[in-house]
Design a protein around this motif. Structure first.
Motif, PDB file in Angstrom:
ATOM      1  N   GLY A 189       0.805  -1.201   0.000  1.00  0.00           N
ATOM      2  CA  GLY A 189       0.000   0.000   0.000  1.00  0.00           C
ATOM      3  C   GLY A 189       0.844   1.259   0.000  1.00  0.00           C
ATOM      4  O   GLY A 189       2.078   1.220   0.096  1.00  0.00           O
ATOM      5  N   LEU A 190       0.158   2.371  -0.105  1.00  0.00           N
ATOM      6  CA  LEU A 190       0.821   3.676  -0.126  1.00  0.00           C
ATOM      7  C   LEU A 190       1.619   3.912   1.152  1.00  0.00           C
ATOM      8  O   LEU A 190       2.736   4.432   1.108  1.00  0.00           O
ATOM      9  CB  LEU A 190      -0.216   4.790  -0.325  1.00  0.00           C
ATOM     10  N   LEU A 191       1.060   3.511   2.288  1.00  0.00           N
ATOM     11  CA  LEU A 191       1.754   3.713   3.558  1.00  0.00           C
ATOM     12  C   LEU A 191       3.083   2.959   3.592  1.00  0.00           C
ATOM     13  O   LEU A 191       4.082   3.454   4.126  1.00  0.00           O
ATOM     14  CB  LEU A 191       0.864   3.270   4.718  1.00  0.00           C
ATOM     15  N   THR A 192       3.124   1.789   2.981  1.00  0.00           N
ATOM     16  CA  THR A 192       4.370   1.010   2.916  1.00  0.00           C
ATOM     17  C   THR A 192       5.428   1.756   2.110  1.00  0.00           C
ATOM     18  O   THR A 192       6.590   1.856   2.525  1.00  0.00           O
ATOM     19  CB  THR A 192       4.114  -0.370   2.293  1.00  0.00           C
ATOM     20  N   PHE A 193       5.023   2.282   0.955  1.00  0.00           N
ATOM     21  CA  PHE A 193       5.973   3.039   0.135  1.00  0.00           C
ATOM     22  C   PHE A 193       6.458   4.300   0.846  1.00  0.00           C
ATOM     23  O   PHE A 193       7.631   4.663   0.755  1.00  0.00           O
ATOM     24  CB  PHE A 193       5.348   3.405  -1.221  1.00  0.00           C
ATOM     25  N   VAL A 194       5.572   4.954   1.575  1.00  0.00           N
ATOM     26  CA  VAL A 194       5.962   6.152   2.331  1.00  0.00           C
ATOM     27  C   VAL A 194       6.959   5.781   3.425  1.00  0.00           C
ATOM     28  O   VAL A 194       7.960   6.472   3.625  1.00  0.00           O
ATOM     29  CB  VAL A 194       4.716   6.856   2.920  1.00  0.00           C
TER      30      VAL A 194
END
Length: 98
Positions: free
Chosen positions: A2-7
């Motif tokens: 998810g986006l949170l992982t990439f962030v």
């Protein structure tokens, strides 16, 4: 992923690359040399005693001083970024468990 992982991964990588020179300077590995009375100075002293009066080329103290004086090479930045991304991912994983 998810986006949170990439962030988390990207943020950790950036913090690692930006933070490494700050940490090196804070412990005494500066562009002007090893700061007197610092943690780096005690590392250098211990290395010199262990090696009969000199610091061996390629030793941890020598490598850290070179990085403190000249900055990190591209390869070193990649290693630090990878480690930072790992820390960011681990922090995200631990936060998910809480």
């Amino acid at each position: 992923m998810g986006l949170l992982t990439f962030v988390a991964l990207g943020g950790g990588a950036v913090v690692g690359v930006v933070g490494a020179p700050v940490v090196l300077g804070a412990i005494g590995f500066t562009s002007a040399g090893i700061a007197a009375g610092s943690y780096a100075a005690s590392m250098m002293s211990a290395a010199a005693v262990a090696n009969g009066g000199g610091v061996a080329a390629g030793s941890l103290v020598a490598v850290l001083q070179a990085a403190g004086a000249a900055g990190l090479s591209t390869a070193a930045n990649l290693v630090v970024a990878s480690a930072g991304a790992g820390v960011g991912g681990t922090a995200l994983g631990l936060a998910a468990l809480i």
